[in-house]
Enzyme design. Sequence first.
Site, PDB file in Angstrom:
ATOM      1  N   GLY A  20      17.417  95.771  45.459  1.00  0.00           N
ATOM      2  CA  GLY A  20      17.376  97.233  45.414  1.00  0.00           C
ATOM      3  C   GLY A  20      18.598  97.898  44.808  1.00  0.00           C
ATOM      4  O   GLY A  20      18.860  99.076  45.074  1.00  0.00           O
ATOM      5  N   SER A  21      19.331  97.169  43.942  1.00  0.00           N
ATOM      6  CA  SER A  21      20.506  97.826  43.345  1.00  0.00           C
ATOM      7  C   SER A  21      20.085  98.937  42.379  1.00  0.00           C
ATOM      8  O   SER A  21      20.765  99.964  42.273  1.00  0.00           O
ATOM      9  CB  SER A  21      21.424  96.812  42.656  1.00  0.00           C
ATOM     10  OG  SER A  21      20.797  96.265  41.522  1.00  0.00           O
ATOM     11  N   ASN A  22      18.955  98.774  41.702  1.00  0.00           N
ATOM     12  CA  ASN A  22      18.461  99.872  40.855  1.00  0.00           C
ATOM     13  C   ASN A  22      17.991 101.050  41.707  1.00  0.00           C
ATOM     14  O   ASN A  22      18.167 102.199  41.327  1.00  0.00           O
ATOM     15  CB  ASN A  22      17.312  99.389  39.956  1.00  0.00           C
ATOM     16  CG  ASN A  22      17.825  98.719  38.694  1.00  0.00           C
ATOM     17  OD1 ASN A  22      18.431  99.379  37.846  1.00  0.00           O
ATOM     18  ND2 ASN A  22      17.610  97.417  38.568  1.00  0.00           N
ATOM     19  N   MET A  95       8.049  93.066  42.095  1.00  0.00           N
ATOM     20  CA  MET A  95       7.587  91.811  41.506  1.00  0.00           C
ATOM     21  C   MET A  95       6.083  91.578  41.677  1.00  0.00           C
ATOM     22  O   MET A  95       5.620  90.450  41.648  1.00  0.00           O
ATOM     23  CB  MET A  95       8.404  90.636  42.068  1.00  0.00           C
ATOM     24  CG  MET A  95       9.897  90.786  41.875  1.00  0.00           C
ATOM     25  SD  MET A  95      10.403  91.265  40.191  1.00  0.00           S
ATOM     26  CE  MET A  95      10.625  89.650  39.471  1.00  0.00           C
ATOM     27  N   ILE A  97       2.150  92.732  40.185  1.00  0.00           N
ATOM     28  CA  ILE A  97       1.509  93.380  39.038  1.00  0.00           C
ATOM     29  C   ILE A  97       0.454  94.345  39.559  1.00  0.00           C
ATOM     30  O   ILE A  97      -0.437  93.957  40.318  1.00  0.00           O
ATOM     31  CB  ILE A  97       0.903  92.320  38.093  1.00  0.00           C
ATOM     32  CG1 ILE A  97       2.050  91.472  37.521  1.00  0.00           C
ATOM     33  CG2 ILE A  97       0.105  92.977  36.974  1.00  0.00           C
ATOM     34  CD1 ILE A  97       1.595  90.266  36.731  1.00  0.00           C
ATOM     35  N   LEU A  98       0.580  95.602  39.172  1.00  0.00           N
ATOM     36  CA  LEU A  98      -0.367  96.626  39.635  1.00  0.00           C
ATOM     37  C   LEU A  98      -1.654  96.540  38.821  1.00  0.00           C
ATOM     38  O   LEU A  98      -1.633  96.228  37.627  1.00  0.00           O
ATOM     39  CB  LEU A  98       0.270  98.015  39.492  1.00  0.00           C
ATOM     40  CG  LEU A  98       1.503  98.236  40.390  1.00  0.00           C
ATOM     41  CD1 LEU A  98       2.273  99.474  39.948  1.00  0.00           C
ATOM     42  CD2 LEU A  98       1.115  98.340  41.863  1.00  0.00           C
ATOM     43  N   HIS A 114      12.991  96.499  32.891  1.00  0.00           N
ATOM     44  CA  HIS A 114      12.781  95.066  32.673  1.00  0.00           C
ATOM     45  C   HIS A 114      14.065  94.456  32.090  1.00  0.00           C
ATOM     46  O   HIS A 114      14.660  95.036  31.185  1.00  0.00           O
ATOM     47  CB  HIS A 114      11.609  94.860  31.715  1.00  0.00           C
ATOM     48  CG  HIS A 114      11.254  93.425  31.530  1.00  0.00           C
ATOM     49  ND1 HIS A 114      10.584  92.692  32.495  1.00  0.00           N
ATOM     50  CD2 HIS A 114      11.501  92.571  30.507  1.00  0.00           C
ATOM     51  CE1 HIS A 114      10.431  91.449  32.068  1.00  0.00           C
ATOM     52  NE2 HIS A 114      10.969  91.352  30.864  1.00  0.00           N
ATOM     53  N   ASP A 150       4.485  94.491  30.981  1.00  0.00           N
ATOM     54  CA  ASP A 150       5.720  94.758  30.226  1.00  0.00           C
ATOM     55  C   ASP A 150       5.462  95.186  28.783  1.00  0.00           C
ATOM     56  O   ASP A 150       6.221  94.812  27.867  1.00  0.00           O
ATOM     57  CB  ASP A 150       6.634  93.516  30.258  1.00  0.00           C
ATOM     58  CG  ASP A 150       7.054  93.141  31.669  1.00  0.00           C
ATOM     59  OD1 ASP A 150       7.173  94.040  32.508  1.00  0.00           O
ATOM     60  OD2 ASP A 150       7.253  91.940  31.931  1.00  0.00           O
TER      61      ASP A 150
HETATM   62  C1  GAR Z   1      16.404  93.785  37.905  1.00  0.00           C
HETATM   63  O1  GAR Z   1      17.123  92.990  36.996  1.00  0.00           O
HETATM   64  C2  GAR Z   1      15.103  94.240  37.272  1.00  0.00           C
HETATM   65  O2  GAR Z   1      15.210  94.548  35.908  1.00  0.00           O
HETATM   66  C3  GAR Z   1      14.247  93.019  37.473  1.00  0.00           C
HETATM   67  O3  GAR Z   1      14.570  92.567  38.770  1.00  0.00           O
HETATM   68  C4  GAR Z   1      15.923  92.937  39.084  1.00  0.00           C
HETATM   69  C5  GAR Z   1      15.912  93.716  40.369  1.00  0.00           C
HETATM   70  O4  GAR Z   1      17.217  93.981  40.820  1.00  0.00           O
HETATM   71  N1  GAR Z   1      12.863  93.338  37.338  1.00  0.00           N
HETATM   72  C6  GAR Z   1      11.959  92.489  36.894  1.00  0.00           C
HETATM   73  O5  GAR Z   1      12.217  91.346  36.569  1.00  0.00           O
HETATM   74  C7  GAR Z   1      10.553  93.053  36.819  1.00  0.00           C
HETATM   75  N2  GAR Z   1       9.727  92.200  36.069  1.00  0.00           N
HETATM   76  P1  GAR Z   1      17.459  95.068  41.945  1.00  0.00           P
HETATM   77  O6  GAR Z   1      16.487  94.758  43.084  1.00  0.00           O
HETATM   78  O7  GAR Z   1      18.891  94.841  42.376  1.00  0.00           O
HETATM   79  O8  GAR Z   1      17.240  96.424  41.367  1.00  0.00           O
END
Ligand code: GAR
Length: 193
Positions: A20-22, A95, A97-98, A114, A150
């Site tokens: 969840g850093s994003n 993670m 797919i909808l 992505h 994607d």
């Molecule tokens: C991120 O790098 C994001 O781009 C990737 O998972 C990570 C989640 O990090 N997403 C995918 O690979 C989607 N196909 P986070 O939980 O720290 O945000």
Amino acid sequence: MVLSTGTNKIKTAVFISGTGSNLKSLIEFSKLKKSPISINLIISNNKLAKGLRYGTIFKIQKKIISFKNKDIAEKKILNELEKNKIELICLAGFMKILSKNFIKNFKGKILNIHPSLLPKYKGLNTHLRAIENKDKYSGCTVHFVNAKLDSGKIILQKRVSILKKDSPDSLAKKVLAQEHILYPKAILKIFSL
Ligand code: GAR
């Protein structure tokens, strides 16, 4: 596309599966005056997702929805989105797919980040694949979500150099740092009048 009007920010749900850093960076962005969005709901398919703690820290409603049965899961999510009057969905490390049907319900209103320079490396293990192919650059992409994995319209990308000493882990860290900057930028881009 939904538009920000006056002081009413666009009600947004963030979908996560892990760290969840994003999500954290989007919440911090949402609190800025210049942000067109507010984060009103966090959805996770994974009850152990570390990112769920940001719901507690920032007092944002969170819902854990098991994807054992995708049809039921998506119906529950749509119900939550409706209840909370959600206008925009940001996938952030989600993670699952909808389904086409789910996406149709939110056409043009689902964004994803992505960890590659799409259209290169759709799917998983993007960093390993970029290193194995001896690419000089990797990066990240924010795009609209359509029915193909994607593959929706690209909003913004950021390039990151791959050094000889990089491992999938070190590259993932560098790319992730850029993701935290890129996602808010992409949101500002699509909602700037
Ligand atoms: C991120 O790098 C994001 O781009 C990737 O998972 C990570 C989640 O990090 N997403 C995918 O690979 C989607 N196909 P986070 O939980 O720290 O945000």
